[in-house]
Enzyme design. Structure first.
Site, PDB file in Angstrom:
ATOM      1  N   GLU A 116       0.824  -1.218   0.000  1.00  0.00           N
ATOM      2  CA  GLU A 116       0.000   0.000   0.000  1.00  0.00           C
ATOM      3  C   GLU A 116       0.858   1.267   0.000  1.00  0.00           C
ATOM      4  O   GLU A 116       0.358   2.351   0.309  1.00  0.00           O
ATOM      5  CB  GLU A 116      -0.956   0.011   1.210  1.00  0.00           C
ATOM      6  CG  GLU A 116      -1.867  -1.189   1.341  1.00  0.00           C
ATOM      7  CD  GLU A 116      -2.899  -1.342   0.219  1.00  0.00           C
ATOM      8  OE1 GLU A 116      -2.926  -0.502  -0.706  1.00  0.00           O
ATOM      9  OE2 GLU A 116      -3.660  -2.328   0.276  1.00  0.00           O
ATOM     10  N   HIS A 140      -2.921   2.145   8.296  1.00  0.00           N
ATOM     11  CA  HIS A 140      -3.961   1.313   7.693  1.00  0.00           C
ATOM     12  C   HIS A 140      -4.166   0.087   8.576  1.00  0.00           C
ATOM     13  O   HIS A 140      -3.210  -0.633   8.874  1.00  0.00           O
ATOM     14  CB  HIS A 140      -3.541   0.891   6.283  1.00  0.00           C
ATOM     15  CG  HIS A 140      -4.406  -0.169   5.676  1.00  0.00           C
ATOM     16  ND1 HIS A 140      -5.771  -0.045   5.536  1.00  0.00           N
ATOM     17  CD2 HIS A 140      -4.095  -1.391   5.161  1.00  0.00           C
ATOM     18  CE1 HIS A 140      -6.247  -1.134   4.961  1.00  0.00           C
ATOM     19  NE2 HIS A 140      -5.258  -1.972   4.738  1.00  0.00           N
ATOM     20  N   HIS A 142      -7.051  -3.293   9.696  1.00  0.00           N
ATOM     21  CA  HIS A 142      -8.223  -4.096   9.336  1.00  0.00           C
ATOM     22  C   HIS A 142      -9.147  -4.159  10.555  1.00  0.00           C
ATOM     23  O   HIS A 142      -9.197  -5.175  11.258  1.00  0.00           O
ATOM     24  CB  HIS A 142      -7.794  -5.490   8.894  1.00  0.00           C
ATOM     25  CG  HIS A 142      -7.038  -5.499   7.586  1.00  0.00           C
ATOM     26  ND1 HIS A 142      -6.548  -6.647   7.018  1.00  0.00           N
ATOM     27  CD2 HIS A 142      -6.737  -4.503   6.730  1.00  0.00           C
ATOM     28  CE1 HIS A 142      -5.945  -6.354   5.862  1.00  0.00           C
ATOM     29  NE2 HIS A 142      -6.044  -5.046   5.671  1.00  0.00           N
ATOM     30  N   GLU A 170     -17.935  11.854  22.535  1.00  0.00           N
ATOM     31  CA  GLU A 170     -16.637  12.453  22.177  1.00  0.00           C
ATOM     32  C   GLU A 170     -16.320  12.344  20.686  1.00  0.00           C
ATOM     33  O   GLU A 170     -15.397  13.009  20.215  1.00  0.00           O
ATOM     34  CB  GLU A 170     -15.519  11.746  22.955  1.00  0.00           C
ATOM     35  CG  GLU A 170     -15.653  11.870  24.454  1.00  0.00           C
ATOM     36  CD  GLU A 170     -14.945  13.112  25.001  1.00  0.00           C
ATOM     37  OE1 GLU A 170     -13.756  13.259  24.727  1.00  0.00           O
ATOM     38  OE2 GLU A 170     -15.599  13.914  25.687  1.00  0.00           O
ATOM     39  N   HIS A 211     -12.782  -3.927   3.760  1.00  0.00           N
ATOM     40  CA  HIS A 211     -11.327  -4.069   3.867  1.00  0.00           C
ATOM     41  C   HIS A 211     -10.773  -3.460   5.163  1.00  0.00           C
ATOM     42  O   HIS A 211     -10.109  -4.163   5.933  1.00  0.00           O
ATOM     43  CB  HIS A 211     -10.669  -3.416   2.636  1.00  0.00           C
ATOM     44  CG  HIS A 211      -9.189  -3.605   2.567  1.00  0.00           C
ATOM     45  ND1 HIS A 211      -8.501  -3.764   1.392  1.00  0.00           N
ATOM     46  CD2 HIS A 211      -8.241  -3.633   3.547  1.00  0.00           C
ATOM     47  CE1 HIS A 211      -7.213  -3.912   1.646  1.00  0.00           C
ATOM     48  NE2 HIS A 211      -7.024  -3.826   2.948  1.00  0.00           N
TER      49      HIS A 211
HETATM   50  P1  13P Z   1       1.133  -5.504   3.051  1.00  0.00           P
HETATM   51  O1  13P Z   1       1.569  -6.754   3.776  1.00  0.00           O
HETATM   52  O2  13P Z   1       1.729  -5.429   1.662  1.00  0.00           O
HETATM   53  O3  13P Z   1       1.404  -4.270   3.858  1.00  0.00           O
HETATM   54  O4  13P Z   1      -0.430  -5.610   2.812  1.00  0.00           O
HETATM   55  C1  13P Z   1      -1.325  -5.748   3.874  1.00  0.00           C
HETATM   56  C2  13P Z   1      -2.610  -5.066   3.615  1.00  0.00           C
HETATM   57  O5  13P Z   1      -3.344  -4.791   4.548  1.00  0.00           O
HETATM   58  C3  13P Z   1      -3.001  -4.719   2.226  1.00  0.00           C
HETATM   59  O6  13P Z   1      -4.103  -3.875   2.206  1.00  0.00           O
HETATM   60 ZN    ZN Z   2      -5.283  -3.961   4.048  1.00  0.00          ZN
END
Ligand code: 13P
Ligand code: ZN
Length: 276
Positions: A116, A140, A142, A170, A211
């Site tokens: 990413e 980023h 999940h 909040e 995602h």
């Molecule tokens: P990477 O291992 O390449 O960072 O990818 C993980 C991910 O969350 C892709 O969206």
């Molecule tokens: Zn991801």
């Protein structure tokens, strides 16, 4: 100074572990990047290689030319960062056009920065310009509950923002600009990077349907705290929808307006629509 002794590196490693402990980083899920300050780069210069091969970023970030970033590696697990940082993370330098990068430290057993990287760098460029240079962290994750919500709520900024704000008093203070939503897209490339960075012009948080989430902030505490707050609001919303899909009472548009006055935040009108 050794890279691993630097405070910003220790903060980065701690944040990776905090995210792992929250359950947001199954396998290699998620990635983190930090735009280094010139004096931080200078302080670890003794350990930075200058013989790395230049590789294409896959997009262009001219405003970041020549800057250094600490990033997680592609395919690396957040749970391993604290145990073996030199295997899992890297410092990269961008070239004078902002089109290529080279590894200066880390990833000692091979590999490359997160897949990413285009999204991280395009977000860094937008947020650096929008914040007058203050924002340095792009994260980023999940996040389970936010992901779950992308199956049941319309994928609209106005709806996600308002529903999340209502879940904790909040919330509008922590993310007064709201959250943006990107419909499902193939991850890891330039197209999703362009769509996300477009939203980052207005927001500090972008949700990727089915995602996860991207968050931007000035430092590790603020960025982790932002991700945590949004995900916690999502968890409350999932519980509320599971218990009783129709709320008996909530925080109203009028309540938000009162809160905005006392907490000195500006809440965009588009999120304060009247509900039936
Ligand atoms: P990477 O291992 O390449 O960072 O990818 C993980 C991910 O969350 C892709 O969206
Ligand atoms: Zn991801």
């Amino acid at each position: 100074m050794k890279v691993l002794d630097a405070k910003f590196v220790q903060g980065f490693i701690r944040m990776c572990n905090d995210g792992w402990e929250q359950g947001w980083h199954e396998r290699n899920g998620g990635n983190l990047s930090y735009r280094m300050k010139p004096e931080e780069t200078e302080s670890v210069k003794e350990e930075l290689r200058t013989d790395g091969e230049w590789r294409e970023i896959g997009t262009s970030v001219p405003n970041l030319a020549g800057q250094y970033f600490l990033v997680t590696g592609s395919g690396k697990y957040f749970r391993n960062v604290i145990l073996d940082p030199e295997d899992s993370i890297a410092i990269v330098e961008l070239d004078e056009k902002g089109e290529r990068y080279r590894i200066c430290w880390g990833l000692v057993n091979g590999g490359k920065p997160t897949s990413e990287l285009p999204s991280h760098l395009m977000n860094h460029e937008v947020k650096m310009l929008a914040s007058g240079g203050k924002h340095r962290v792009i994260y980023h994750a999940h996040t389970t509950n936010v992901i779950a919500l992308t199956f049941v709520l319309p994928l609209k900024d106005e709806i996600f923002t308002r529903e999340l704000w209502e879940m904790a008093t909040e919330c509008p203070v922590v993310f007064p600009d709201g959250v943006g939503v990107v419909g499902w897209m193939v991850p890891g490339g330039r197209d999703i990077a362009v769509a996300t960075s477009e939203l980052m012009k207005q927001y500090d948080v972008a949700i990727w349907a089915h995602h996860g989430m991207f968050a931007s902030g000035e430092d590790f505490d603020l960025t982790f705290g932002l991700m945590h707050t949004v995900e916690k609001a999502a968890e409350i919303l999932v519980k509320q929808l599971s218990m009783c899909p129709r709320k008996l009472q909530t925080i109203t548009a009028r309540n938000f307006r009162d809160l905005a006055v006392d907490f000195h935040v500006t809440l965009p009108e588009k999120f304060l629509y009247e509900k039936e």
